[in-house]
Write a protein that holds these residues in place. Structure first.
Motif, PDB file in Angstrom:
ATOM      1  N   LEU A   1      55.776  56.557  -5.196  1.00 59.23           N
ATOM      2  CA  LEU A   1      56.093  55.213  -4.740  1.00 59.23           C
ATOM      3  C   LEU A   1      56.484  54.341  -5.920  1.00 59.23           C
ATOM      4  O   LEU A   1      56.237  54.686  -7.093  1.00 59.23           O
ATOM      5  N   ASP A   2      57.100  53.213  -5.628  1.00 56.83           N
ATOM      6  CA  ASP A   2      57.476  52.276  -6.678  1.00 56.83           C
ATOM      7  C   ASP A   2      56.219  51.811  -7.416  1.00 56.83           C
ATOM      8  O   ASP A   2      55.274  51.324  -6.804  1.00 56.83           O
ATOM      9  N   GLY A   3      56.190  51.992  -8.734  1.00 57.01           N
ATOM     10  CA  GLY A   3      55.028  51.617  -9.530  1.00 57.01           C
ATOM     11  C   GLY A   3      54.110  52.770  -9.861  1.00 57.01           C
ATOM     12  O   GLY A   3      53.229  52.631 -10.714  1.00 57.01           O
ATOM     13  N   GLU A   4      54.298  53.911  -9.209  1.00 56.67           N
ATOM     14  CA  GLU A   4      53.479  55.086  -9.501  1.00 56.67           C
ATOM     15  C   GLU A   4      54.160  55.950 -10.555  1.00 56.67           C
ATOM     16  O   GLU A   4      55.373  56.136 -10.527  1.00 56.67           O
TER      17      GLU A   4
ATOM     18  N   ASP B   1      49.765  59.566   8.539  1.00 57.48           N
ATOM     19  CA  ASP B   1      48.668  59.323   9.464  1.00 57.48           C
ATOM     20  C   ASP B   1      47.757  58.184   9.016  1.00 57.48           C
ATOM     21  O   ASP B   1      47.073  57.568   9.836  1.00 57.48           O
ATOM     22  N   LYS B   2      47.754  57.879   7.719  1.00 54.25           N
ATOM     23  CA  LYS B   2      46.945  56.761   7.219  1.00 54.25           C
ATOM     24  C   LYS B   2      47.712  55.443   7.172  1.00 54.25           C
ATOM     25  O   LYS B   2      47.139  54.402   6.858  1.00 54.25           O
ATOM     26  N   GLY B   3      49.003  55.494   7.477  1.00 54.90           N
ATOM     27  CA  GLY B   3      49.810  54.283   7.530  1.00 54.90           C
ATOM     28  C   GLY B   3      50.057  53.625   6.193  1.00 54.90           C
ATOM     29  O   GLY B   3      50.341  52.422   6.129  1.00 54.90           O
ATOM     30  N   MET B   4      50.018  54.382   5.107  1.00 53.21           N
ATOM     31  CA  MET B   4      50.191  53.782   3.778  1.00 53.21           C
ATOM     32  C   MET B   4      51.661  53.629   3.389  1.00 53.21           C
ATOM     33  O   MET B   4      51.982  52.897   2.455  1.00 53.21           O
ATOM     34  N   PHE B   5      52.563  54.318   4.096  1.00 54.35           N
ATOM     35  CA  PHE B   5      53.979  54.237   3.783  1.00 54.35           C
ATOM     36  C   PHE B   5      54.668  53.279   4.743  1.00 54.35           C
ATOM     37  O   PHE B   5      54.415  53.302   5.946  1.00 54.35           O
ATOM     38  N   VAL B   6      55.554  52.438   4.198  1.00 53.76           N
ATOM     39  CA  VAL B   6      56.218  51.395   4.976  1.00 53.76           C
ATOM     40  C   VAL B   6      57.729  51.627   4.940  1.00 53.76           C
ATOM     41  O   VAL B   6      58.297  51.833   3.862  1.00 53.76           O
ATOM     42  N   PRO B   7      58.406  51.625   6.101  1.00 55.29           N
ATOM     43  CA  PRO B   7      59.871  51.780   6.104  1.00 55.29           C
ATOM     44  C   PRO B   7      60.545  50.734   5.226  1.00 55.29           C
ATOM     45  O   PRO B   7      60.160  49.568   5.211  1.00 55.29           O
ATOM     46  N   GLY B   8      61.548  51.181   4.471  1.00 48.51           N
ATOM     47  CA  GLY B   8      62.261  50.289   3.569  1.00 48.51           C
ATOM     48  C   GLY B   8      61.797  50.372   2.136  1.00 48.51           C
ATOM     49  O   GLY B   8      62.474  49.878   1.222  1.00 48.51           O
ATOM     50  N   SER B   9      60.637  50.988   1.879  1.00 49.44           N
ATOM     51  CA  SER B   9      60.112  51.084   0.518  1.00 49.44           C
ATOM     52  C   SER B   9      60.981  52.021  -0.319  1.00 49.44           C
ATOM     53  O   SER B   9      61.508  53.029   0.172  1.00 49.44           O
TER      54      SER B   9
END
Length: 298
Positions: free
Chosen positions: A229-232, A264-272
């Motif tokens: 992810l951005d920042g990782e 399944d944990k909902g940590m990813f958001v469309p558009g990221s």
């Protein structure tokens, strides 16, 4: 007498042995997340919004009620159609009796065959009319069902574009009521240059090792990729490749590819935005030394 010079000590030198490790070449690409499914919610019938059954950004399940139109006009139409069915059925009973009566009179020569044929045709016509009216009732009941607008998928709903009291027109100009996007799984899109894809096709053993075979059978390869992810800094997340476009974009020389990632944990958001790492080539043994030993920082 001059003081004696201090003895020159030999420099301290640290010694390390190269480490043997299995490595694989990889390339990195910029990508972005997108919902696996997106549904634009619109009304199939015309009516006034009576109630909105969700809050903006809420998670909804498949079949959850989103909007409810005023049901009274639809119910009134159903009731009127049912009354027409009752009238036609009463007329059909009378027409059947007339036909039966003529069937008794014709052998007695008290009525003509023409009168019997006319009575039978009248009864059959009323039967067809009853069937037509019942089909109309079914259609009106379907309109009543459509007045309760539900979600076709499970996911996160956007804001309500229209609220209580607004008139919804169905048809060519039907307005957008809201949007629902699926949460799990989620897609990651990225563009890969043709040369890298050719190498990748050979590394995973695609039939013939060609780009065409790779794109046609990408879903069957069960090939994985890593992303951050951005920042990782580390590529700690993993997905599975599913689709490669059927052509190379001539303006960029790349092919758009996407993979599926469990969310399944909902940590990813469309558009990221994400960085994708794709392993290219088979693993090989390599000798590794610290960066400082070859002064790579210079």
């Amino acid at each position: 007498e001059a003081p004696a010079a201090a003895p020159v000590l030999p420099p301290r030198v640290s010694v390390m042995h190269p480490k043997q490790r299995e490595l694989a070449d990889h390339e990195e690409f910029n990508g972005w997340m997108a919902a696996d499914k997106t549904v634009e919610v619109r009304s199939r019938v015309r009516g006034h919004i009576q109630k909105v059954h969700f809050t903006d950004g809420q998670y909804v399940k498949k079949g959850d009620l989103l909007f409810e139109l005023d049901p009274r006009p639809f119910q009134n139409d159903i009731d009127a159609a049912l009354e027409k069915v009752k009238v036609a059925e009463a007329q059909k009973v009378a027409a059947d009796r007339d036909a039966d009566r003529y069937r008794e009179l014709v052998p007695q020569r008290a009525a003509s065959q023409k009168d019997l044929d006319k009575a039978v045709a009248n009864a059959a016509s009323l039967g067809a009319e009853i069937d037509s009216l019942k089909h109309q009732v079914d259609r009106l009941k379907l309109d009543l069902e459509y007045s309760r607008i539900t979600s076709d998928i499970a996911g996160r709903v956007s804001k309500a574009e229209l609220t209580e009291g607004n008139l919804v027109n169905a048809g060519g100009s039907d307005p957008l009521l809201t949007t629902v996007v699926s949460v799990d799984p989620i897609r990651i899109y990225f563009n890969v240059d043709e040369r890298s894809l050719q190498r990748y096709a050979k590394s995973i053993g695609a039939r013939g090792g060609t780009l065409v075979d790779l794109l046609a059978n990408l879903k069957d390869q069960k090939a994985t990729f890593q992303f951050a992810l951005d920042g990782e800094a580390e590529f700690t997340h993993e997905g599975e490749l599913r689709f490669g476009d059927n052509r190379v974009d001539p303006s960029t020389g790349t092919v758009q590819v996407y993979g599926i990632v469990s969310n399944d944990k909902g940590m990813f958001v469309p558009g990221s935005r994400v960085r994708v790492r794709l392993t290219i080539g088979k693993p090989y043994k390599a000798s590794l030394v610290p960066d400082t030993s070859i002064m790579s920082d210079q």
